[in-house]
Design an enzyme around this catalytic site. Structure first.
Site, PDB file in Angstrom:
ATOM      1  N   HIS A 113      -4.491   1.419   7.445  1.00 20.18           N
ATOM      2  CA  HIS A 113      -3.147   2.005   7.559  1.00 20.18           C
ATOM      3  C   HIS A 113      -2.996   3.162   6.566  1.00 20.18           C
ATOM      4  O   HIS A 113      -2.507   4.246   6.929  1.00 20.18           O
ATOM      5  CB  HIS A 113      -2.120   0.891   7.298  1.00 20.18           C
ATOM      6  CG  HIS A 113      -0.692   1.335   7.252  1.00 20.18           C
ATOM      7  ND1 HIS A 113       0.261   0.846   8.130  1.00 20.18           N
ATOM      8  CD2 HIS A 113      -0.030   2.201   6.435  1.00 20.18           C
ATOM      9  CE1 HIS A 113       1.429   1.415   7.846  1.00 20.18           C
ATOM     10  NE2 HIS A 113       1.282   2.234   6.817  1.00 20.18           N
ATOM     11  N   GLU A 114      -3.416   2.931   5.313  1.00 20.30           N
ATOM     12  CA  GLU A 114      -3.241   3.974   4.284  1.00 20.30           C
ATOM     13  C   GLU A 114      -4.156   5.164   4.549  1.00 20.30           C
ATOM     14  O   GLU A 114      -3.756   6.311   4.353  1.00 20.30           O
ATOM     15  CB  GLU A 114      -3.476   3.402   2.881  1.00 20.30           C
ATOM     16  CG  GLU A 114      -2.549   2.250   2.473  1.00 20.30           C
ATOM     17  CD  GLU A 114      -1.079   2.496   2.733  1.00 20.30           C
ATOM     18  OE1 GLU A 114      -0.624   3.655   2.716  1.00 20.30           O
ATOM     19  OE2 GLU A 114      -0.357   1.504   2.986  1.00 20.30           O
ATOM     20  N   CYS A 143       5.922  -0.047   7.224  1.00 17.91           N
ATOM     21  CA  CYS A 143       5.563   1.132   6.431  1.00 17.91           C
ATOM     22  C   CYS A 143       6.773   1.538   5.603  1.00 17.91           C
ATOM     23  O   CYS A 143       7.892   1.564   6.119  1.00 17.91           O
ATOM     24  CB  CYS A 143       5.162   2.264   7.380  1.00 17.91           C
ATOM     25  SG  CYS A 143       4.696   3.780   6.546  1.00 17.91           S
ATOM     26  N   LEU A 144       6.540   1.864   4.335  1.00 16.98           N
ATOM     27  CA  LEU A 144       7.654   2.280   3.470  1.00 16.98           C
ATOM     28  C   LEU A 144       8.308   3.568   3.969  1.00 16.98           C
ATOM     29  O   LEU A 144       9.463   3.835   3.650  1.00 16.98           O
ATOM     30  CB  LEU A 144       7.163   2.468   2.028  1.00 16.98           C
ATOM     31  CG  LEU A 144       6.695   1.183   1.328  1.00 16.98           C
ATOM     32  CD1 LEU A 144       6.063   1.515  -0.012  1.00 16.98           C
ATOM     33  CD2 LEU A 144       7.836   0.188   1.164  1.00 16.98           C
ATOM     34  N   GLN A 171       2.930  10.105   1.281  1.00 17.89           N
ATOM     35  CA  GLN A 171       4.240   9.433   1.342  1.00 17.89           C
ATOM     36  C   GLN A 171       5.104   9.772   0.142  1.00 17.89           C
ATOM     37  O   GLN A 171       6.313   9.535   0.170  1.00 17.89           O
ATOM     38  CB  GLN A 171       4.054   7.912   1.413  1.00 17.89           C
ATOM     39  CG  GLN A 171       3.465   7.437   2.726  1.00 17.89           C
ATOM     40  CD  GLN A 171       3.363   5.924   2.716  1.00 17.89           C
ATOM     41  OE1 GLN A 171       2.414   5.367   2.179  1.00 17.89           O
ATOM     42  NE2 GLN A 171       4.353   5.258   3.279  1.00 17.89           N
ATOM     43  N   HIS A 204      -2.668   7.527   6.910  1.00 11.76           N
ATOM     44  CA  HIS A 204      -1.679   8.444   6.324  1.00 11.76           C
ATOM     45  C   HIS A 204      -2.357   9.710   5.795  1.00 11.76           C
ATOM     46  O   HIS A 204      -1.758  10.790   5.825  1.00 11.76           O
ATOM     47  CB  HIS A 204      -0.944   7.782   5.153  1.00 11.76           C
ATOM     48  CG  HIS A 204       0.215   6.910   5.558  1.00 11.76           C
ATOM     49  ND1 HIS A 204       1.267   7.376   6.298  1.00 11.76           N
ATOM     50  CD2 HIS A 204       0.499   5.609   5.286  1.00 11.76           C
ATOM     51  CE1 HIS A 204       2.157   6.390   6.474  1.00 11.76           C
ATOM     52  NE2 HIS A 204       1.702   5.307   5.872  1.00 11.76           N
ATOM     53  N   GLY A 220       0.836  -1.191   0.000  1.00 10.90           N
ATOM     54  CA  GLY A 220       0.000   0.000   0.000  1.00 10.90           C
ATOM     55  C   GLY A 220       0.867   1.234   0.000  1.00 10.90           C
ATOM     56  O   GLY A 220       2.059   1.180   0.340  1.00 10.90           O
TER      57      GLY A 220
HETATM   58 ZN    ZN Z   1       2.578   3.474   5.785  1.00 15.82          ZN
END
Ligand code: ZN
Length: 176
Positions: free
Chosen positions: A143-144, A101-102, A53, A147, A48
């Site tokens: 989660h997304e 998480c990236l 991000q 963000h 995701g």
């Molecule tokens: Zn993330």
């Protein structure tokens, strides 16, 4: 095809801001952002990605669950861009699972999330979609969507003892 974008890392203030609703999905800059986000997600082996991000304060997320080295147990789905997503219902029932998480490389944490959600969003052709997800995909969507509101998974970890390095996670925890 899209470009690979740089991913904002934990501590960058953009990750703590609220993203804005997309008003013109057909604007070429939005369509190319979606292409770039899809390419970036695939390139980084992510499940995701949210637009903040990649330094864009727009309410766009990519959900792209597939089994891979970072998440060996993830179910497979077609990578999906969700624009202006709204979680319209979430189950009271929650479970706790490991997330990464990236934007927070090398760290995993146990995060409680609803096991089932209902979500409404626009696809990239501006069709309104309403659908339900459970378990891993429901977790990725939550989660997304966090963000988009400037929230990282670290804020949802209940106990600092439930943090782990990704190395340790892959070596032992994921195999338990
Ligand atoms: Zn993330």
């Amino acid at each position: 095809m899209g470009k690979i974008l740089q991913i904002a890392q934990l501590g960058h203030p953009i990750l703590q801001e609220r993203a804005e609703e997309v008003t013109d999905i057909f604007d070429p800059s939005i369509q190319s952002l979606i292409d770039d986000m899809l390419t970036t997600t695939a390139d980084s082996n992510g499940v995701g990605l949210a637009a903040p991000q990649v330094y864009e304060l727009k309410r766009i997320i990519i959900v792209s669950s597939h089994p891979n080295a970072r998440y060996p147990y993830a179910p497979k789905m077609e990578p999906t861009a969700m624009i202006n997503p709204v979680i319209t219902w979430e189950s009271d029932e929650q479970n706790k699972e490991w997330e990464g998480c990236l934007s927070i490389p090398g760290i995993r944490g146990m995060v409680p999330r609803s096991t089932k959600i209902r979500i409404k969003y626009l696809d990239r052709d501006s069709h309104e979609i309403e659908t339900e997800y459970a378990d891993f995909i429901a977790r990725v969507v939550q989660h997304e969507c966090d963000h988009l509101n400037g929230i990282s998974f670290l804020e949802r970890v209940e106990n600092p003892k439930e943090l782990a390095s990704e190395k340790e996670f892959l070596k032992s925890i994921a195999k338990r």
